[in-house]
Design a protein around this motif. Sequence first.
Motif, short mmCIF file in Angstrom:
data_model
loop_
_atom_site.label_atom_id
_atom_site.label_comp_id
_atom_site.label_asym_id
_atom_site.label_seq_id
_atom_site.Cartn_x
_atom_site.Cartn_y
_atom_site.Cartn_z
N CYS A 1 0.86 -1.18 0.00
CA CYS A 1 0.00 0.00 0.00
C CYS A 1 0.90 1.23 0.00
CB CYS A 1 -0.87 -0.03 1.26
SG CYS A 1 -2.09 1.24 1.28
N MET B 1 -5.86 0.00 1.74
CA MET B 1 -6.24 -0.86 0.62
C MET B 1 -6.68 -2.25 1.09
SD MET B 1 -2.99 -2.02 -1.60
CE MET B 1 -3.31 -3.44 -2.57
N LYS C 1 -6.32 -6.29 5.06
CA LYS C 1 -6.39 -4.86 4.75
C LYS C 1 -5.03 -4.24 5.08
CE LYS C 1 -11.22 -4.25 4.70
NZ LYS C 1 -12.28 -3.26 4.61
#
Lengths: 367, 167
Positions: free
Chosen positions: A161, A168, A227
């Motif tokens: 990310c 993300m 995540k």
Amino acid sequence: MPKVSALDMPDVPMGQLPEHLQLQRTRVVCKADAPIHTEAIQYSGAYASMGVDNSLQLESFCNNFKIEVIRLTEDEIEFDMIGIDASLANAFRRILIAEVPTMAIEKVLMVNNTSVIADEVLAHRLGLIPLNADPSLFEYLSENDSPNERNTIVYKLDVSCKKGGPRMTVKSDQLKWLPSGSELEMTPPNQSAKPKSYTSFSCSQDSMPEFSKKPLGVKHEDIIIAKLGPGQAIELEAHAVKGIGKVHAKWSPVSTAWYRMLPEVVLLKDIKGDDAEKLVKKCPVNVFDIEDLGNGEKKAVVSKPRACTLCRECIRGVNEELVELRRVKDHFIFTIESAGALPPEVLFTEAVKILEDKCDRVISDLS
Amino acid sequence: MREPDEPGFTKNRSDGRMGSVHGTVHAAGGVDIVEGVAVPCGWEQRRLLSGFLLFGKREFAMEHGSLTDLTSSTFSLMDEDHTLANSVRFTLNQDPRVAFCGYSIPHPSDNKVNIRIQTTGDTAKDVLKDALQNLMVMCQHVRTTFDKAVADYETNQPSEHMNIDTP
């Protein structure tokens, strides 16, 4: 008075079961507090004194056994299996859940993981992702085997990310299939030795005819794996092998497989007028309906017995003498939800084959 | 129609007699063939069958007590569970030659089931083999019936593209 044998009872029909025994043999009766006659009468001589043969005639089994498919979609099947004992239906169910093989990620080689999700949790999540690979094209990886193109599928996950960007989400479609095996190298035992990769593929999997048309991806592309916050990254390699659900549930080919016996709802007496209206209202799944008898008379009828969930609301309190809830012992409504690797109808045939193999194994062990 | 000699049809059953009035006929009619050699029934055969304990010990064993009385035996199956044991108990119980049968899993951590069979005169091992054979025939029939049912469903189901109800 002439002597009469106690067994000579002209009012008892020989060669056939009296009605109440037939009911006991073929139905589970669900009373308000508990079901009765739940056991199967398996013993061949159970009704010998009445001249009734309870043994299994294969020919009559073959003639009476029926299967009707109710619903068949890509990943679900519902069918009625009629004329089979619960022990076999249950064997099929158990095999479907625990013994039909599939492919699943077993080993995860972590290169980098700076995300909040711990390595072992991430590896566990990866294991549970259904893979779109036909297990029959693979072999089991046993302890002394080296991972090769016949027993291992390798995936790579390399995501990061951007610093300063938004958070993300890593989804399963970011797992990339590596048809030529692992790209990571083992640390060589000494400096002169040539570095070896973690797999020893002799050829690329996408050059093999069975995989060239159908790439070995994941079944669902929108499963959230992790995540990532800004600046975080995951880099790993995942090795999938063949296994069965008995070892770990990730290898189970079904979301679930279950059966229920066919419900039978019987009205023992006519239920008319207001009582009929009340009965219809009581059932949450609308098993009952009203029949108009003309001249304002109304009668309750059973219209959708299959929908009965056995909540027993209809036999609570006043109605216990009026309504009887039964289950047909040899009629199974079987549902299989596939996790995706194999279509549900193939799963069932595979399960039956596995039971056959078990028998075959024991027979050959015996002789 | 199946021939009575086909596997899956036990000798006792194909004659159509009733379960409760069965006589007990020795399956091999007094002479048993073990590994291609005909041996008379009785002591010789018992000795040969007791050897079975040895060569079967890898995966499969017959427990003690079965050596003196061949009509009642306990079979110990490794790497099996309720799946096979319960199904085979069903087919065994449906066999008129079986006087008693049951199974147990001695300890949940061991992958092992014990199947106890007591017959009315036949060798327990033969009866078990027949029961397994019957189970296999039933499975094969289930499989062919299922395949036929799925094929029927697929031919009778109009495909989504041909649905005339949707505009």
